[in-house]
Design a protein around this motif. Structure first.
Motif, PDB file in Angstrom:
ATOM      1  N   THR A 106      42.221  49.531  47.605  1.00  0.00           N
ATOM      2  CA  THR A 106      40.866  50.034  47.470  1.00  0.00           C
ATOM      3  C   THR A 106      40.637  50.269  45.988  1.00  0.00           C
ATOM      4  O   THR A 106      41.492  49.943  45.149  1.00  0.00           O
ATOM      5  CB  THR A 106      40.602  51.280  48.324  1.00  0.00           C
ATOM      6  N   MET A 107      39.501  50.834  45.643  1.00  0.00           N
ATOM      7  CA  MET A 107      39.145  50.898  44.221  1.00  0.00           C
ATOM      8  C   MET A 107      38.074  51.944  43.960  1.00  0.00           C
ATOM      9  O   MET A 107      37.406  52.419  44.880  1.00  0.00           O
ATOM     10  CB  MET A 107      38.635  49.521  43.759  1.00  0.00           C
ATOM     11  N   HIS A 108      37.922  52.305  42.691  1.00  0.00           N
ATOM     12  CA  HIS A 108      36.772  53.068  42.221  1.00  0.00           C
ATOM     13  C   HIS A 108      36.394  52.501  40.858  1.00  0.00           C
ATOM     14  O   HIS A 108      36.767  53.021  39.816  1.00  0.00           O
ATOM     15  CB  HIS A 108      37.080  54.560  42.113  1.00  0.00           C
ATOM     16  N   VAL A 109      35.691  51.394  40.907  1.00  0.00           N
ATOM     17  CA  VAL A 109      35.088  50.742  39.751  1.00  0.00           C
ATOM     18  C   VAL A 109      33.656  50.433  40.145  1.00  0.00           C
ATOM     19  O   VAL A 109      33.308  50.477  41.322  1.00  0.00           O
ATOM     20  CB  VAL A 109      35.840  49.450  39.347  1.00  0.00           C
ATOM     21  N   ASP A 110      32.811  50.123  39.184  1.00  0.00           N
ATOM     22  CA  ASP A 110      31.404  49.909  39.514  1.00  0.00           C
ATOM     23  C   ASP A 110      31.183  48.701  40.422  1.00  0.00           C
ATOM     24  O   ASP A 110      30.403  48.762  41.365  1.00  0.00           O
ATOM     25  CB  ASP A 110      30.576  49.755  38.235  1.00  0.00           C
ATOM     26  N   GLY A 111      31.848  47.589  40.118  1.00  0.00           N
ATOM     27  CA  GLY A 111      31.680  46.381  40.911  1.00  0.00           C
ATOM     28  C   GLY A 111      32.993  45.948  41.540  1.00  0.00           C
ATOM     29  O   GLY A 111      33.820  45.320  40.865  1.00  0.00           O
ATOM     30  N   PRO A 112      33.229  46.259  42.816  1.00  0.00           N
ATOM     31  CA  PRO A 112      34.507  45.962  43.464  1.00  0.00           C
ATOM     32  C   PRO A 112      34.766  44.471  43.719  1.00  0.00           C
ATOM     33  O   PRO A 112      35.846  44.104  44.177  1.00  0.00           O
ATOM     34  CB  PRO A 112      34.417  46.706  44.803  1.00  0.00           C
ATOM     35  N   LYS A 113      33.815  43.625  43.415  1.00  0.00           N
ATOM     36  CA  LYS A 113      33.907  42.202  43.764  1.00  0.00           C
ATOM     37  C   LYS A 113      35.214  41.556  43.288  1.00  0.00           C
ATOM     38  O   LYS A 113      35.886  40.848  44.047  1.00  0.00           O
ATOM     39  CB  LYS A 113      32.713  41.449  43.180  1.00  0.00           C
TER      40      LYS A 113
END
Length: 372
Positions: A227-234
């Motif tokens: 999973t992630m916490h960045v603006d654009g997970p694409k």
């Protein structure tokens, strides 16, 4: 605004009316009686990033459907003095009286510099910590308890991982990001206590190359659910899928980017916050300076489960979600240790989601491999 845009606005306002007034007709009269308003929305990246900016833009798109609401937008505005120029332009040239500067770094010093110059304009910032007596009364902070959804992401990840190693690609170690990392890890470890979560911080909200490198590095380390916490997970979603790994999304649904890898996701529903500020502005009520909400308040939601998620995992996550909605589930409670072995929440102590201590989080919990 075009005639078509005005007609599209009618539906949402009427829909909200059903809950507020009980009948479509009664609310329609109320909606059309409200004064026209121009709303400005500013994004740090593109509106179609499959992530943070897209989630905000989806809420702005719903505002456009409302009668008497004009929305002006600007994307790809950096967290520099450039956003001060954008805010000033929206107010002075477009006549905006409610502005949503949506990126975390817009607040200090930029919103704090511009808001005092326009006392009659309301500024609603996403993520910052507005403080009574310290910050302008025409500024505000809104955010949601998205870590509730990240905990549920973790539960699903805990059921799906085979290596007992999950991965988290993060931008910056600010409190909101740390809450997500910790909640995801705790959710996974609630299923299998031996699971570890490897974290890599890229250093900024949108750094495609570093996000790809971080994802590949975590995959090389054996992580099989991301999973992630960045603006654009694409980039993270597509890179993980190419490596044959599984993904829990963030901000908005990325399911169509990797249908065979997407397990579920933590999504924002920013319209709840947007309409709270909009209704206050149009009715002349005081500016809501600090608003938060979780699953039960409609600020966040879960993506649909992917076809590969087994019934046992769904049942586990759905049961916890029901407890969260009922206000009977606390994520951050003692005894809880950080990943250095220190007790951060003693036994018997509970931090409710509304506890401001969580807004100051500066640690990673036991099970997280990484540092702030």
């Amino acid at each position: 605004m075009t005639t078509r845009q005005f007609s599209r606005r009618d539906s949402l306002k009427s829909l909200a009316a059903l809950g507020a007034a009980g009948t479509l007709g009664a609310f329609s009269e109320l909606a059309f009686a409200q004064k026209p308003i121009t709303v400005g929305v500013i994004y740090v990246g593109p509106r179609d990033d499959y992530g943070y900016n897209q989630a905000q833009a989806q809420a702005a798109a719903e505002l456009k459907k409302m009668p008497g609401v004009k929305v002006v937008e600007e994307e790809n505005v950096p967290e520099t003095a450039a956003v001060q120029k954008t805010m000033t332009g929206m107010v002075a040239q477009d006549g905006a009286t409610l502005v949503f500067p949506t990126s975390f770094g817009y607040f200090d010093p930029h919103v704090l510099a511009v808001a005092p110059k326009f006392a009659d304009v309301r500024f609603a910032h996403c993520g910052g910590l507005w403080t009574e007596g310290k910050h302008p009364k025409n500024a505000a902070s809104y955010f949601g308890y998205i870590e509730e959804c990240q905990y549920l992401n973790g539960v699903i990840a805990g059921h799906m991982t085979k290596s007992n190693k999950v991965g988290f690609v993060a931008a910056k170690p600010i409190p909101q990001v740390l809450r997500n990392i910790n909640a995801f890890t705790m959710g996974a470890r609630s299923v299998k206590p031996g699971i570890t979560c490897n974290v890599i911080f890229t250093g900024d909200w949108s750094m495609a190359v570093k996000e790809a490198e971080a994802t590949n590095s975590l995959a090389d380390q054996g992580c099989d659910v991301f999973t992630m916490h960045v603006d654009g997970p694409k980039v993270v979603v597509e890179t993980a899928a190419k490596r044959g790994k599984m993904v829990c999304g963030y901000h908005a649904s990325q399911a169509k980017l990797a249908p065979n890898a997407y397990l579920t996701g933590a999504e924002w529903n920013w319209l709840t916050a947007y309409t709270t500020f909009l209704d206050a502005a149009r009715s002349g009520k005081p500016h809501p300076n600090f608003i938060r909400g979780g699953l039960k308040d409609g600020y966040v939601k879960m993506s649909a489960y992917g076809p590969m998620v087994p019934d046992a995992a769904k049942k586990n996550a759905d049961s916890i979600k029901a407890s969260m909605v009922a206000g009977k589930f606390d994520i951050f409670k003692g005894p809880l240790k950080d990943n250095k072995g220190a007790t951060i929440i003693p036994a018997g102590k509970v931090h409710k989601q509304t506890d401001l201590e969580l807004e100051k989080m500066n640690y990673l919990v036991e099970g997280v491999i990484g540092s702030v």
